[in-house]
Motif scaffolding. Structure first.
Motif, PDB file in Angstrom:
ATOM      1  N   GLN A 180     -11.744   0.121  17.001  1.00 19.19           N
ATOM      2  CA  GLN A 180     -12.222   1.296  17.723  1.00 19.19           C
ATOM      3  C   GLN A 180     -12.550   2.437  16.781  1.00 19.19           C
ATOM      4  O   GLN A 180     -13.564   3.123  16.939  1.00 19.19           O
ATOM      5  CB  GLN A 180     -11.182   1.749  18.747  1.00 19.19           C
ATOM      6  CG  GLN A 180     -11.058   0.831  19.941  1.00 19.19           C
ATOM      7  CD  GLN A 180     -10.154   1.410  21.020  1.00 19.19           C
ATOM      8  OE1 GLN A 180      -9.614   2.491  20.869  1.00 19.19           O
ATOM      9  NE2 GLN A 180     -10.000   0.681  22.111  1.00 19.19           N
ATOM     10  N   GLN A 205     -14.327   6.801  20.214  1.00 15.97           N
ATOM     11  CA  GLN A 205     -13.918   8.065  20.831  1.00 15.97           C
ATOM     12  C   GLN A 205     -15.033   9.102  20.762  1.00 15.97           C
ATOM     13  O   GLN A 205     -15.317   9.785  21.753  1.00 15.97           O
ATOM     14  CB  GLN A 205     -12.663   8.603  20.129  1.00 15.97           C
ATOM     15  CG  GLN A 205     -12.072   9.836  20.811  1.00 15.97           C
ATOM     16  CD  GLN A 205     -10.740  10.242  20.193  1.00 15.97           C
ATOM     17  OE1 GLN A 205     -10.293   9.661  19.227  1.00 15.97           O
ATOM     18  NE2 GLN A 205     -10.110  11.252  20.771  1.00 15.97           N
ATOM     19  N   SER A 234     -16.178   2.271  25.168  1.00 13.56           N
ATOM     20  CA  SER A 234     -15.015   1.391  25.174  1.00 13.56           C
ATOM     21  C   SER A 234     -15.442  -0.025  24.831  1.00 13.56           C
ATOM     22  O   SER A 234     -16.635  -0.352  24.820  1.00 13.56           O
ATOM     23  CB  SER A 234     -14.352   1.400  26.560  1.00 13.56           C
ATOM     24  OG  SER A 234     -15.238   0.849  27.527  1.00 13.56           O
ATOM     25  N   TYR A 235     -14.462  -0.904  24.567  1.00 15.99           N
ATOM     26  CA  TYR A 235     -14.755  -2.307  24.281  1.00 15.99           C
ATOM     27  C   TYR A 235     -15.543  -2.944  25.434  1.00 15.99           C
ATOM     28  O   TYR A 235     -16.543  -3.631  25.220  1.00 15.99           O
ATOM     29  CB  TYR A 235     -13.454  -3.090  24.082  1.00 15.99           C
ATOM     30  CG  TYR A 235     -12.854  -2.983  22.703  1.00 15.99           C
ATOM     31  CD1 TYR A 235     -13.581  -3.379  21.573  1.00 15.99           C
ATOM     32  CD2 TYR A 235     -11.567  -2.502  22.530  1.00 15.99           C
ATOM     33  CE1 TYR A 235     -13.028  -3.292  20.312  1.00 15.99           C
ATOM     34  CE2 TYR A 235     -11.006  -2.410  21.259  1.00 15.99           C
ATOM     35  CZ  TYR A 235     -11.740  -2.805  20.152  1.00 15.99           C
ATOM     36  OH  TYR A 235     -11.200  -2.716  18.892  1.00 15.99           O
TER      37      TYR A 235
END
Length: 433
Positions: free
Chosen positions: A2, A8, A13-14
């Motif tokens: 990440q 961020q 997101s994944y």
């Protein structure tokens, strides 16, 4: 992982990036079949060509993921492959080995220009209005491709080049239904709406027998030996072949430039001055991928406009590209099952993406005609000539010319003069056959 892809900062997101990668892959997976089919006209074996196409996509997209960290897929360009097969080989009579040498030489030159900072400097010279016109033009181009894939738009006659397709065909009706479902899911903000639409249309085709079931699930990839490292550099280093190299160079330059800014604009990756931070990284990936493509036995590789499908699903980082690279790698062994997606299924995805990319039109200055006309010319020529390079080069030339004849020559960045000159050479060497 990440932190490596900076999820961020990009508010992603994944799951979001994974869905984006899968969507991009299925939207452009047609290249696995189409590119070898076109290059077969140049005498390149289809099996080996398919393996070369996949390996080029794996190499370029993986490099884009881990080095440039952008959500862009890389694969052999459509357009350039047709130029090599039908013009350089069939019309001009050169061997495909000599044609591949032109790809190799242009890739080396692009690498040197990128490392020297020239390509980045030229990119910074392009005014914001043209950068946004790239996004709009490419979006409408994608929509046109999608409507054609769906069977809604078909080839017409000389006095009416396009016409309404046969809407009574079951394939067209299913595709239109899939587009409606896809749009409804988008309205409801359903994650993976485009991918779900592709899957539903493909499933319907299989159930109704409109698409053949795969003969196998896993198969060994064809050998690349007949075309690997098979290039004729001495044959390309002749005066008569200079036009081919120049055309290849300019086509790659303008296609990459337009696609890069068009996709980056839609993904929100441009800064306040309409520039792409660290633009040299995706440009270097593009250059190195072209070198790799020629050595593997296929044509110019670069950033694919179909990456916009993944961007619309929320792809903003290199993890999206990493997923695409992984799926292409799987395609080496799972090609029978991964290539069953019919054009009728990914056509609606392209139409939807085209709709999203139209948003950049609101950022054009409709009060300054010296800015508006070059942007308008770029957009309409991308669509109506079926060639991204033609639209972009016309925009460069018209912008520079209008600024010059209206007493605003001081506003022309020095790099725009170079781009305009390169664009003129594009038309000088263009194969008008």
């Amino acid at each position: 992982m990440q932190s490596f892809f900076n999820f961020q900062a990009h508010r992603t997101s994944y799951r979001q990036e994974f869905l984006a990668g899968v969507t991009t892959f299925f939207t452009l997976s047609y290249i696995i079949i189409v590119n070898p089919a076109i290059l077969a006209a140049a005498g390149i074996p289809k099996g080996a060509s398919m393996t070369a196409t996949i390996l080029t996509a794996v190499f370029g997209t993986f490099l884009m993921a881990v080095y440039a960290k952008r959500p862009f897929a890389v694969a052999p360009y459509m357009g350039e492959n047709a130029f090599i097969a039908y013009t350089v080989v069939q019309t001009m009579g050169y061997s495909w080995q000599t044609a591949m040498a032109a790809i190799f030489i242009s890739g080396v030159l692009f690498t040197l220009l990128t490392l020297g900072g020239m390509r980045q400097w030229l990119a910074g010279a392009i005014p914001g209005s043209l950068k946004h016109s790239f996004s709009v033009g490419i979006g409408l181009f994608l929509a046109f491709l999608g409507l054609n894939d769906m069977g809604i738009v078909a080839l017409g006659v000389p006095d009416a080049p396009v016409k309404l397709g046969n809407l009574a065909k079951p394939e067209v009706l299913i595709s239109m239904g899939g587009l409606l479902v896809m749009t409804m899911l988008l309205v409801q903000r359903v994650t993976g709406a485009i991918l779900i639409g592709i899957a539903l249309i493909t499933s319907a085709f299989l159930v109704l027998g409109l698409a053949p079931l795969p003969e196998a699930i896993i198969s060994a990839p064809p050998s690349i030996a007949p075309i690997f490292m098979n290039i004729d550099v001495p044959g390309a280093l002749t005066w008569g072949f200079a036009g081919v190299i120049a055309t290849t160079l300019v086509m790659d330059f303008v296609d990459t430039m337009g696609t890069l800014f068009g996709l980056s604009s839609r993904a929100g990756l441009l800064d306040s001055e309409e520039n792409l931070p660290e633009i040299e990284k995706p440009m270097l990936v593009d250059a190195l991928s072209t070198i790799a493509a020629s050595l593997l036995g296929t044509t110019t590789a670069g950033i694919y406009i179909e990456s916009a499908a993944g961007i619309e699903q929320g792809g903003k980082t290199g993890f999206t590209a990493l997923v695409v690279a992984g799926l292409f790698l799987m395609a080496l062994f799972f090609s029978p099952i991964l290539t069953i997606v019919p054009p009728y299924a990914y056509g609606p995805a392209l139409v939807t993406v085209g709709m999203f990319m139209m948003q950049s039109v609101t950022r054009l200055d409709f009060n300054d005609y010296s800015e508006l006309f070059p942007a308008f010319l770029t957009i309409v020529l991308i669509i109506f000539t079926y060639n991204i390079g033609v639209g972009i080069t016309a925009g460069f030339i018209s912008f520079t010319a209008l600024r010059s004849v209206t007493g605003r020559i001081r506003e022309v960045h020095p790099g725009m003069w170079i781009l305009a000159l390169l664009s003129l050479t594009f038309y000088f060497f263009y194969p008008y056959h």
